[in-house]
Design an enzyme around this catalytic site. Structure first.
Site, PDB file in Angstrom:
ATOM      1  N   LYS A   1       0.848  -1.204   0.000  1.00 22.79           N
ATOM      2  CA  LYS A   1       0.000   0.000   0.000  1.00 22.79           C
ATOM      3  C   LYS A   1       0.879   1.247   0.000  1.00 22.79           C
ATOM      4  CE  LYS A   1      -3.991   1.765   2.733  1.00 22.79           C
ATOM      5  NZ  LYS A   1      -4.895   1.442   3.859  1.00 22.79           N
TER       6      LYS A   1
ATOM      7  N   SER B   1      -9.940   1.549   2.858  1.00 29.05           N
ATOM      8  CA  SER B   1      -9.077   2.402   2.073  1.00 29.05           C
ATOM      9  C   SER B   1      -8.034   1.649   1.252  1.00 29.05           C
ATOM     10  CB  SER B   1      -8.347   3.374   2.997  1.00 29.05           C
ATOM     11  OG  SER B   1      -7.471   2.669   3.860  1.00 29.05           O
TER      12      SER B   1
ATOM     13  N   SER C   1     -10.039  -1.162   6.929  1.00 27.24           N
ATOM     14  CA  SER C   1      -9.480  -0.907   5.604  1.00 27.24           C
ATOM     15  C   SER C   1      -8.806  -2.096   4.927  1.00 27.24           C
ATOM     16  CB  SER C   1      -8.486   0.242   5.663  1.00 27.24           C
ATOM     17  OG  SER C   1      -9.175   1.453   5.584  1.00 27.24           O
TER      18      SER C   1
HETATM   19  N1  GLN Z   1     -13.326   3.240   6.554  1.00 27.96           N
HETATM   20  C1  GLN Z   1     -12.711   3.592   7.781  1.00 27.96           C
HETATM   21  C2  GLN Z   1     -12.393   5.056   7.802  1.00 27.96           C
HETATM   22  O1  GLN Z   1     -12.708   5.703   6.874  1.00 27.96           O
HETATM   23  C3  GLN Z   1     -11.507   2.738   8.011  1.00 27.96           C
HETATM   24  C4  GLN Z   1     -10.256   3.279   7.467  1.00 27.96           C
HETATM   25  C5  GLN Z   1      -9.063   2.418   7.772  1.00 27.96           C
HETATM   26  O2  GLN Z   1      -9.176   1.325   8.320  1.00 27.96           O
HETATM   27  N2  GLN Z   1      -7.893   2.931   7.451  1.00 27.96           N
HETATM   28  O3  GLN Z   1     -11.855   5.562   8.723  1.00 27.96           O
END
Ligand code: GLN
Length: 476
Positions: free
Chosen positions: A80, A155, A179
């Site tokens: 990532k 994400s 995410s």
């Molecule tokens: N969807 C969650 C957020 O927007 C999780 C993001 C993540 O795990 N980095 O914060």
């Protein structure tokens, strides 16, 4: 034989060890796939073809002495865009870091390199890992491999698509509130969020430091275990890594003796797609058939998980992102007086979602409000942790859907932040409690992927993966 880029890591490893394929062929097959698909899917934001092929060649020379450096030696993977690889850009999906080049390797990346893994490139993500669709990337959205009009989740959407579309054999993401698990669910891959403290966060661009954890995306559970093994372990560079016995897989043939808890109240919430429920119920039934004892459990405060997360996380975000001020890293928009340089750099460098969270966090931490928001959320965090602790006195794993829905349309939730946050209803409390959890595909009807989430006891990735492995066989 099937195309090399479609192999599992387990199979590729075997063929590499036998000398039936080379790492160069394997790597080239992934690079060809990237070449063919990345224009449409935008899973990778940086591809390192030359470095990858050189690393593959080093493996192919090394292989002749029959001593692989590790179980990922010669295996092509993606990382990532928030994991630092020295000398390469690391932008966390943000405009503000567009020109930032990593000055050191993240510990997880160093372990991959030392183990001989071939790093294909960096994968697209929501800006600073904030989002559930990968639409909040400054470098354009990633598309779902089965339907380019849909999102892959986020994400870590780029990593999920890299694996789902065979543009790598495995990939890494980070999970702060879901995410890894939610994009894995939407794309039909396995995704593992390890226990907080299992994998070093050194060199991972911080979102919310008390919740962030690096973990793998894989084609199946065995591969997820291999990818996780390669990066786990205590690290002097991250004082929150735990001094616990290393994870060692313990595969079983059935689920006899396994107690599975189903928090019914959570499942019966409105807003969950009917098909998601049906497919997850089917997975529960398969666990029963494999010998598990399934019981309904109460999980008090589970509902508060989302509220707690959306207070604690922005507080940490506002602190972590304060360092991006146009002085030391990335974008600088000079103006006078000096204050104006900070204002312009941050105003132009950050996207809307990052700004929203910085503002929320700054507010919740400000004098007069910190007790009502941050301190209160910390207290409820303790209650959530205790509720899980109590549940794990009675059961070994807890099962829920991973996300309330399958892949949704691009743009559908983009102007509805609350709707986007609700993607995390099943995943966030796991981070708030620091537990390990995985998502695995469970659809048996040929439709769009549905994710099934299993939550394990602290540091019991072995039990978690073993249960998932048995279920995976039964779902075939
Ligand atoms: N969807 C969650 C957020 O927007 C999780 C993001 C993540 O795990 N980095 O914060």
């Amino acid at each position: 034989m099937q195309p090399l880029n479609e192999l599992t890591i387990t199979d590729a490893r075997m063929l590499l060890d036998r000398g039936e394929i080379s790492s160069r062929e394997l790597t080239q097959a992934c690079l060809d796939q990237i070449q063919g698909l990345n224009g449409a899917l935008n899973a990778y934001v940086g591809v390192y073809a030359d470095d990858a092929l050189k690393a593959a060649d080093r493996f192919d020379i090394r292989r002749s002495d029959l001593r692989p450096l590790g179980s990922l030696d010669g295996i092509p993977v993606g990382i990532k865009d928030n994991m630092m690889l020295q000398g390469k850009p690391c932008t966390a999906g943000s405009r503000i870091l567009e020109k930032h080049v990593a000055s050191y390797d993240a510990t997880a990346v160093r372990k991959l390199l030392e183990g001989g893994a071939v790093i294909l490139g960096r994968t697209n993500m929501d800006e600073f890992a904030m989002g559930s669709s990968t639409e909040h990337s400054a470098y354009g959205p990633t598309k779902h491999p089965r339907d380019p009009e849909r999102v892959p989740g986020g994400s870590s959407g780029g990593s999920a698509v890299a694996v789902a579309a065979n543009m790598s054999l495995g990939a890494y993401g980070s999970d702060t509130g879901g995410s890894i698990r939610q994009p894995a669910a939407l794309c039909g891959t396995v995704g593992l969020k390890p226990t907080y403290g299992r994998v070093s966060r050194s060199g991972l661009m911080a979102m919310a430091s008390s919740l962030d954890q690096i973990g793998p995306f894989a084609k199946n559970v065995l591969d997820a275990a291999t990818l996780f093994s390669a990066v786990q372990g205590q690290d002097s560079m991250d004082q929150t890594t735990a001094d616990e016995p290393a994870f060692v897989p313990e595969w079983k043939k059935d689920l006899n003796g396994l107690r599975v808890g189903v928090p019914r109240a959570m499942w019966e919430k409105g807003g969950i797609e009917k098909r998601v429920l049906e497919q997850c119920e089917n997975a529960i039934q398969k666990m029963r058939e494999a010998g598990a004892e399934v019981r309904d459990i109460e999980l008090p405060y589970a509902d508060e998980g989302l509220a707690v997360y959306y207070v604690l996380m922005p507080c940490e975000v506002s602190a972590n992102l304060a360092r991006f001020d146009g002085m030391r890293y990335g974008l600088r928009k000079e103006a006078l007086p000096l204050f104006e340089t900070y204002v312009r750099s941050r105003a132009q460098g950050f996207g809307a979602e990052a700004k929203r969270r910085i503002l929320l966090g700054t507010f919740a931490l400000s004098s007069g409000y910190i007790d009502a928001y941050y301190v209160q959320a910390k207290k409820v965090q303790t209650l959530i942790r205790r509720a899980y602790q109590k549940a794990f006195d009675e059961v070994d794993v807890i099962a829920t859907p991973t996300a309330p829905n399958t892949a949704f349309k691009l743009g559908e939730k983009l102007n509805d932040p609350l709707g986007m946050y609700l993607e995390d209803v099943f995943t966030v409390s796991v981070n708030v409690a620091g537990l390990p959890a995985l998502s695995m595909p469970c659809q048996t009807d040929g439709g769009m992927p549905v994710g099934f989430q299993l939550i394990g006891k602290w540091f019991d990735e072995a039990g978690l993966l073993s249960a998932a492995h048995v279920l995976e066989q039964r779902l075939k």
